[in-house]
Design an enzyme around this catalytic site. Sequence first.
Site: not given
Ligand SMILES: [Zn+2]
Length: 643
Positions: A338, A367, A385, A387, A389, A469, A515
């Site tokens: 992000c 992680r 990910q 991902d 945004h 979410k 996200h």
């Molecule tokens: Zn994010």
Amino acid sequence: MTDITVSISEGEAKTLPAGISAQDALKELVSNKQRKQAIAVMCNGEPLDLSAALTADAVLEPITMKSDEGLHLLRHSSAHIMAQAVKELFGQDVKVAIGPAIEDGYYYDFDREPSFTPDDFEAIEKKMAEIVKARQPFERRELPIAEAIEFFDKQGETYKVELLKDMDADTVSLYQQGDFIDLCRGPHIPDTSWLKSFKLLRVAGSYWRGDEKNAMLTRLYGTAFFDKKELKKYLNRLEEAKKRDHRKLGKQLGLFTIQDEVGPGLILWQPRGAQLRRLIEDYWKDEHYRFGYDLLYTPHIARQDLWKTSGHLDFYGENMYSAMEIDEVAYQLKPMNCPFHIAIYNANKHSYREFPIRWCELGTVYRYERTGALHGLMRVRGFTQDDAHIFCRPDQLEDEIFNIIDLNLHILKTFGFDDYDVYLSTRPEKYVGSDEHWELSTEALKQAMEKKGLAYEVDPGEGVFYGPKIDIKIKDQLGRSWQCSTIQVDFNLPERFEMTYTGADGAEHQPIMIHRALMGSLERFIGVLIEHYAGGFPLWMAPEQARIMNITDDQAEYCKKVYADLRKAGVRVEQDLRNEKLNYKIREAQIMKVPYMLIIGEREKEDRTVTVRKRNGDNLPPMTSQEFADMVRKECEEGLEVA
Ligand SMILES: [Zn+2]
Ligand SMILES: [Zn+2]
């Protein structure tokens, strides 16, 4: 004697004598049939044993054999019975630690030298069956904590003593069946005879309190059901899951490997796995482009200060790897993408006219996970990910959520998932952002789901502190649930990074940030795909779509020509021209789950054709390599048919 008022929810209240047992109260309130199904009760919202005495006004709700709570309670009780059996069999050699019910069963941790093995299961199960037959009641008693400590100390149960010493309570409850006494909040089944069908499943090492510095204990896993048929169904499913285990299939199919010298939780993709991953990535990128996204690439490390600004260091620090120093400045590996996307946003000024901005990235993050928690592709330390945004104006939020869900379900469907559970998590007690924003976003999430005709459950207060979410759990072939997709509105990061855009009014505003990840991580999703398809991938994502095999050396030259033609036509084809029996080659291709085998003998060579054999053993009539390539293309297009 005083009276109390007791009712079942929405039922008529009755006046009963104080001190009456929950069991006897139920006799007054529900039908005999219902009462016989009850193994415990909810009393004013708290679970309680049937034998418990009611001392004040109460609203009861039977916990029945039919309910999830009932099954949970049975399994928890089964853990007690297993511990009892172990103590009766192995006595003072064993110390007991903890034994909760878990999804699909229960476990109990024991301290014993040598540790248990599956060879011990039969004896333990036999002893459990004796205990069940003896119909021993579960008896509860409450004790001042000091007395409980003294009691377990005398028994040499040091783990129980440690647990008690950490507890902040005046009294604790103990449960006894037979001679076995355990520290437990309860409730339990009324007596051991309720345990009709159970099985010990496996044994594993586990550190006391999950801490690698503590003693290594033996964890015995078991399961229990009210019904023998249910147990049998479950065991069959386990057997099927074992066959589909992605770690076993990953090795068999040459997809990935994990090497200790490289590091646990770090995936090495082998050529076939890399091919599979590339196909998934290409599809993912193309679909995102079609749905109005632009692709980003960002680095793997950033200055530590960035993670301070984002809040990750404060709130997520324990999952991040330690800092490294570059030119006397601290840098850290990214746990999330992000802040990079925000940095790209903040590199330019933005106007409301540009919105919505949709940026996606297959971003690899790192992680920390405990070694014990690592599991094949499912739980790793470095993963990619899928991902994205989205930055937009408040008035665009609902449409954007709708688009995300639309793309999400479309992509999941292409991968063969059209059964899912959807959850909406709303504002928790501690939160950032204005109430107005929370309301607007929660409403937008709801509206978008309703517009899409998506049934969902609300998890009140379960949202993250920075916004509401949606979570989507997909169901695989075996009916197992996997949390993959998540869509989160965020009021926090735009604030922390002082993101702005110029509105129609000429003033500066803060954009709304969403996200989202559809697959979650490529590693885990591919793990799920392997198990879902048992390694037999649909043609469009099969790393090897076809394998050419000759019957004798005489056809080798023609085979090479077919191979070259098909490669040029875009078919992912390999050839097996070894001097081996055809059946042997076919069997090997079947083990590798290759969708099509192209068999070439003298006749095919003469006719300039191939004989096509499908993965399931069916044969198709001979065709030219061009016809085969066309067939493959068509089948792939069907598999990828766009929404
Ligand atoms: Zn994010
Ligand atoms: Zn218990």
